[in-house]
Design an enzyme around this catalytic site. Structure first.
Site, PDB file in Angstrom:
ATOM      1  N   ASP A   1      -8.120  -5.298   0.139  1.00 57.04           N
ATOM      2  CA  ASP A   1      -8.589  -6.088  -1.001  1.00 57.04           C
ATOM      3  C   ASP A   1      -8.229  -7.557  -0.893  1.00 57.04           C
ATOM      4  O   ASP A   1      -8.802  -8.383  -1.591  1.00 57.04           O
ATOM      5  CB  ASP A   1      -8.007  -5.522  -2.299  1.00 57.04           C
ATOM      6  CG  ASP A   1      -8.576  -4.159  -2.577  1.00 57.04           C
ATOM      7  OD1 ASP A   1      -9.792  -4.015  -2.439  1.00 57.04           O
ATOM      8  OD2 ASP A   1      -7.803  -3.244  -2.885  1.00 57.04           O
TER       9      ASP A   1
ATOM     10  N   HIS B   1       0.857  -1.183   0.000  1.00 53.82           N
ATOM     11  CA  HIS B   1       0.000   0.000   0.000  1.00 53.82           C
ATOM     12  C   HIS B   1       0.889   1.228   0.000  1.00 53.82           C
ATOM     13  O   HIS B   1       1.951   1.218   0.615  1.00 53.82           O
ATOM     14  CB  HIS B   1      -0.907   0.013   1.243  1.00 53.82           C
ATOM     15  CG  HIS B   1      -2.048   0.956   1.112  1.00 53.82           C
ATOM     16  ND1 HIS B   1      -1.935   2.282   1.425  1.00 53.82           N
ATOM     17  CD2 HIS B   1      -3.298   0.759   0.664  1.00 53.82           C
ATOM     18  CE1 HIS B   1      -3.100   2.865   1.182  1.00 53.82           C
ATOM     19  NE2 HIS B   1      -3.937   1.964   0.709  1.00 53.82           N
TER      20      HIS B   1
HETATM   21  N1  ACO Z   1       4.063  -7.818  -4.794  1.00 51.93           N
HETATM   22  C1  ACO Z   1       5.402  -7.826  -4.981  1.00 51.93           C
HETATM   23  N2  ACO Z   1       6.197  -6.738  -4.851  1.00 51.93           N
HETATM   24  C2  ACO Z   1       5.605  -5.592  -4.529  1.00 51.93           C
HETATM   25  C3  ACO Z   1       4.220  -5.483  -4.325  1.00 51.93           C
HETATM   26  C4  ACO Z   1       3.448  -6.654  -4.462  1.00 51.93           C
HETATM   27  N3  ACO Z   1       2.134  -6.613  -4.277  1.00 51.93           N
HETATM   28  N4  ACO Z   1       3.898  -4.223  -4.002  1.00 51.93           N
HETATM   29  C5  ACO Z   1       5.046  -3.532  -4.025  1.00 51.93           C
HETATM   30  N5  ACO Z   1       6.093  -4.352  -4.332  1.00 51.93           N
HETATM   31  C6  ACO Z   1       7.505  -3.971  -4.385  1.00 51.93           C
HETATM   32  C7  ACO Z   1       7.811  -3.193  -5.653  1.00 51.93           C
HETATM   33  O1  ACO Z   1       8.237  -4.040  -6.712  1.00 51.93           O
HETATM   34  C8  ACO Z   1       8.897  -2.258  -5.191  1.00 51.93           C
HETATM   35  O2  ACO Z   1      10.110  -2.960  -5.179  1.00 51.93           O
HETATM   36  P1  ACO Z   1      11.508  -2.177  -5.432  1.00 51.93           P
HETATM   37  O3  ACO Z   1      11.635  -1.193  -4.326  1.00 51.93           O
HETATM   38  O4  ACO Z   1      12.544  -3.279  -5.372  1.00 51.93           O
HETATM   39  O5  ACO Z   1      11.389  -1.533  -6.773  1.00 51.93           O
HETATM   40  C9  ACO Z   1       8.522  -1.944  -3.736  1.00 51.93           C
HETATM   41  O6  ACO Z   1       7.757  -3.083  -3.297  1.00 51.93           O
HETATM   42  C10 ACO Z   1       7.706  -0.674  -3.569  1.00 51.93           C
HETATM   43  O7  ACO Z   1       6.555  -0.786  -4.415  1.00 51.93           O
HETATM   44  P2  ACO Z   1       5.903   0.388  -5.238  1.00 51.93           P
HETATM   45  O8  ACO Z   1       5.075  -0.164  -6.320  1.00 51.93           O
HETATM   46  O9  ACO Z   1       6.969   1.379  -5.605  1.00 51.93           O
HETATM   47  O10 ACO Z   1       4.992   1.023  -4.108  1.00 51.93           O
HETATM   48  P3  ACO Z   1       3.820   2.013  -4.351  1.00 51.93           P
HETATM   49  O11 ACO Z   1       3.575   2.690  -3.058  1.00 51.93           O
HETATM   50  O12 ACO Z   1       4.060   2.854  -5.552  1.00 51.93           O
HETATM   51  O13 ACO Z   1       2.605   1.039  -4.746  1.00 51.93           O
HETATM   52  C11 ACO Z   1       0.787  -0.430  -4.652  1.00 51.93           C
HETATM   53  C12 ACO Z   1       1.622   0.615  -3.895  1.00 51.93           C
HETATM   54  C13 ACO Z   1       0.376   0.102  -6.032  1.00 51.93           C
HETATM   55  C14 ACO Z   1      -0.481  -0.673  -3.839  1.00 51.93           C
HETATM   56  C15 ACO Z   1       1.629  -1.720  -4.800  1.00 51.93           C
HETATM   57  O14 ACO Z   1       1.988  -2.201  -3.521  1.00 51.93           O
HETATM   58  C16 ACO Z   1       0.884  -2.807  -5.588  1.00 51.93           C
HETATM   59  O15 ACO Z   1       0.926  -2.818  -6.816  1.00 51.93           O
HETATM   60  N6  ACO Z   1       0.154  -3.749  -4.855  1.00 51.93           N
HETATM   61  C17 ACO Z   1      -0.645  -4.730  -5.520  1.00 51.93           C
HETATM   62  C18 ACO Z   1      -1.954  -4.107  -5.988  1.00 51.93           C
HETATM   63  C19 ACO Z   1      -2.928  -3.817  -4.855  1.00 51.93           C
HETATM   64  O16 ACO Z   1      -3.131  -4.641  -3.984  1.00 51.93           O
HETATM   65  N7  ACO Z   1      -3.528  -2.610  -4.907  1.00 51.93           N
HETATM   66  C20 ACO Z   1      -4.530  -2.207  -3.927  1.00 51.93           C
HETATM   67  C21 ACO Z   1      -4.077  -1.036  -3.138  1.00 51.93           C
HETATM   68  S1  ACO Z   1      -5.260  -0.676  -1.882  1.00 51.93           S
HETATM   69  C22 ACO Z   1      -6.513   0.118  -2.665  1.00 51.93           C
HETATM   70  O17 ACO Z   1      -6.387   0.815  -3.626  1.00 51.93           O
HETATM   71  C23 ACO Z   1      -7.817  -0.153  -2.093  1.00 51.93           C
END
Ligand code: ACO
Length: 428
Positions: free
Chosen positions: A360, A303
């Site tokens: 979620d 998140h």
């Molecule tokens: N699975 C694996 N790796 C992940 C995940 C995941 N679900 N989420 C983040 N990471 C990793 C990224 O690859 C990144 O790695 P790095 O630092 O080596 O590049 C690091 O963790 C940080 O992730 P970001 O995507 O930069 O974090 P951001 O804050 O931009 O994204 C997000 C948050 C979009 C929610 C992300 O965690 C994600 O895509 N999760 C899966 C989708 C999801 O569940 N979305 C619902 C959000 S809640 C809502 O809207 C109700």
């Protein structure tokens, strides 16, 4: 008063620091460009405060979420979605009379203009309901009176939207199945009415189950607001151009559709189904989610703000257990979800990156157990989020500090160059 000092090439500028009611601090850089010629660079706005807001407080490090000061845990346990919507929009819990009046209006406004039904019939059968919902909410502007700048009229517009979005969603579902539309029933509460419109049939009349009604109330309460997330920011940005509320909320619905935002609940169930169908092991999933060259992500994990367990996920997890035991159904997807969670929470990759389950991760399982089809999950989220968007829009348009949203950029394209006539261009 605390201040922040910025030094560029030895020259100093002072900027005021502002503080929120929970101690959160921000450097007020509104005059930065004017004073220094510089702008800030913050793609994704992770370090940018876009407004002052008195609606929702969240602390991502401590896992706190409160609406108008009231902890989400208390609202989930004691409130209803309608009461929570009232709280978000007006700022206070309703009195008994106010709640009764709200319910009466929600009942009065629940029917859709018959001509709107024709829209549904012309959509292809595979059309995603979020696309339809966004278009229908925008279309409401043409069917329902212009906003009049009187508080009473505005309040009716909010209730009209909250009531009709539920009818529109249920209607989209029934029409997509080629089934007769079930009209809202006066006398049923907001959540019961929705379930009845979705599932009632002439052959087997729908039996309203108080536990499922409670679960739906909780689902919608947990989704009702989440401060400046992607869709709420879309609402504030679109609304800042002073477009009407219907078009503004329609933009919020479109923003919510994406799999990284509201579409994640659908993506979680699809992921769990895929794991189940392909017989993937939990270790395989974790390995793939960690592999940078693999686009597999653990949906429902991570998140932007929560760097600990999402408090809504905790409540939703309990709800999943209650709803599944109620309908006495074992769901293999829930077992996979539990195992995935257990392994991921111990895995150094997820621990170091603070990737915890978000709401979620469990909400899809609760919705599935209620009989809601997967492609309606994001629509369910949109119904829940509507009061939050309305509250945020209302706050935005009445805030004298707010301006039309218009960020700057760092231009990285060509510097000035001459137009080249076609005859002189490299052809290939
Ligand atoms: N699975 C694996 N790796 C992940 C995940 C995941 N679900 N989420 C983040 N990471 C990793 C990224 O690859 C990144 O790695 P790095 O630092 O080596 O590049 C690091 O963790 C940080 O992730 P970001 O995507 O930069 O974090 P951001 O804050 O931009 O994204 C997000 C948050 C979009 C929610 C992300 O965690 C994600 O895509 N999760 C899966 C989708 C999801 O569940 N979305 C619902 C959000 S809640 C809502 O809207 C109700």
């Amino acid at each position: 008063m605390e201040e922040a000092k910025l030094i560029i090439d030895g020259k100093e500028w002072i900027f005021p620091v502002i503080e929120g009611s929970e101690g959160e601090k921000a450097i007020d850089i509104r005059t930065l460009r004017q004073q220094t010629g510089y702008i800030t660079f913050d793609p994704g706005f992770g370090s940018t405060g876009s407004c002052r807001s008195a609606i929702t407080y969240m602390d991502g490090e401590k896992g706190i979420l409160r609406y108008r000061g009231i902890p989400i845990e208390q609202l989930a346990e004691k409130s209803t979605f309608v009461e929570t919507a009232f709280l978000l929009i007006t700022g206070e819990l309703p009195t008994r009379d106010e709640l009764t009046r709200t319910s009466v209006h929600l009942n009065d406004f629940s029917l859709l203009h018959e001509n709107m039904k024709a829209f549904y019939q012309n959509y292809p059968s595979k059309a995603h309901p979020m696309g339809i919902l966004s278009a229908m909410v925008n279309a409401m502007r043409s069917f329902y009176p212009e906003l009049i700048d009187l508080e009473e009229e505005m309040n009716k517009t909010y209730l009209r939207l909250i009531s009709k979005i539920r009818t529109m969603a249920a209607m989209a579902y029934r029409i997509s199945l080629g089934e007769r539309v079930v009209y809202p029933k006066p006398g049923l509460c907001y959540c019961s009415n929705f379930l009845n419109m979705m599932f009632d049939s002439i052959v087997v009349p729908y039996q309203i189950d108080p536990d499922l009604v409670k679960a739906l109330n909780v689902f919608w309460i947990l989704h009702a607001d989440h401060e400046q997330n992607c869709s709420t920011t879309a609402v504030r940005v679109v609304g800042s151009g002073k477009v009407n509320i219907y078009a503004t909320l329609s933009a919020g619905i479109s923003a919510l559709w994406g799999p990284l935002h509201g579409g994640a609940n659908q993506a979680v169930v699809k992921m769990l189904q895929r794991i189940h169908k392909d017989g993937m092991t939990i270790d395989d999933c974790i390995k793939r989610a960690k592999d940078k060259d693999d686009d597999f992500r653990l949906m429902g994990f991570g998140h932007r703000v929560y760097k600990t367990y999402d408090p809504r996920a905790r409540i939703m997890k309990k709800m999943a257990d209650i709803v599944l035991s109620k309908i006495q159904k074992d769901d293999p997807l829930l077992d996979i979800a539990r195992k995935l969670e257990e392994v991921a929470l111990k895995d150094p990759y997820f621990v170091e990156k603070n990737l915890y389950p978000n709401v979620d991760f469990y909400s899809g399982i609760v919705l599935r157990a209620m009989g809601i089809p997967t492609n309606m999950f994001t629509v369910m989220f949109a119904i829940g989020r509507l009061p939050g968007w309305i509250a945020q829009w209302k706050e935005d348009v009445s805030d004298p500090e707010m301006k039309i949203s218009r960020p700057r950029q760092i231009y990285t394209g060509y510097q000035v160059r001459d137009y080249v006539p076609m005859s002189e261009r490299r052809q290939g």
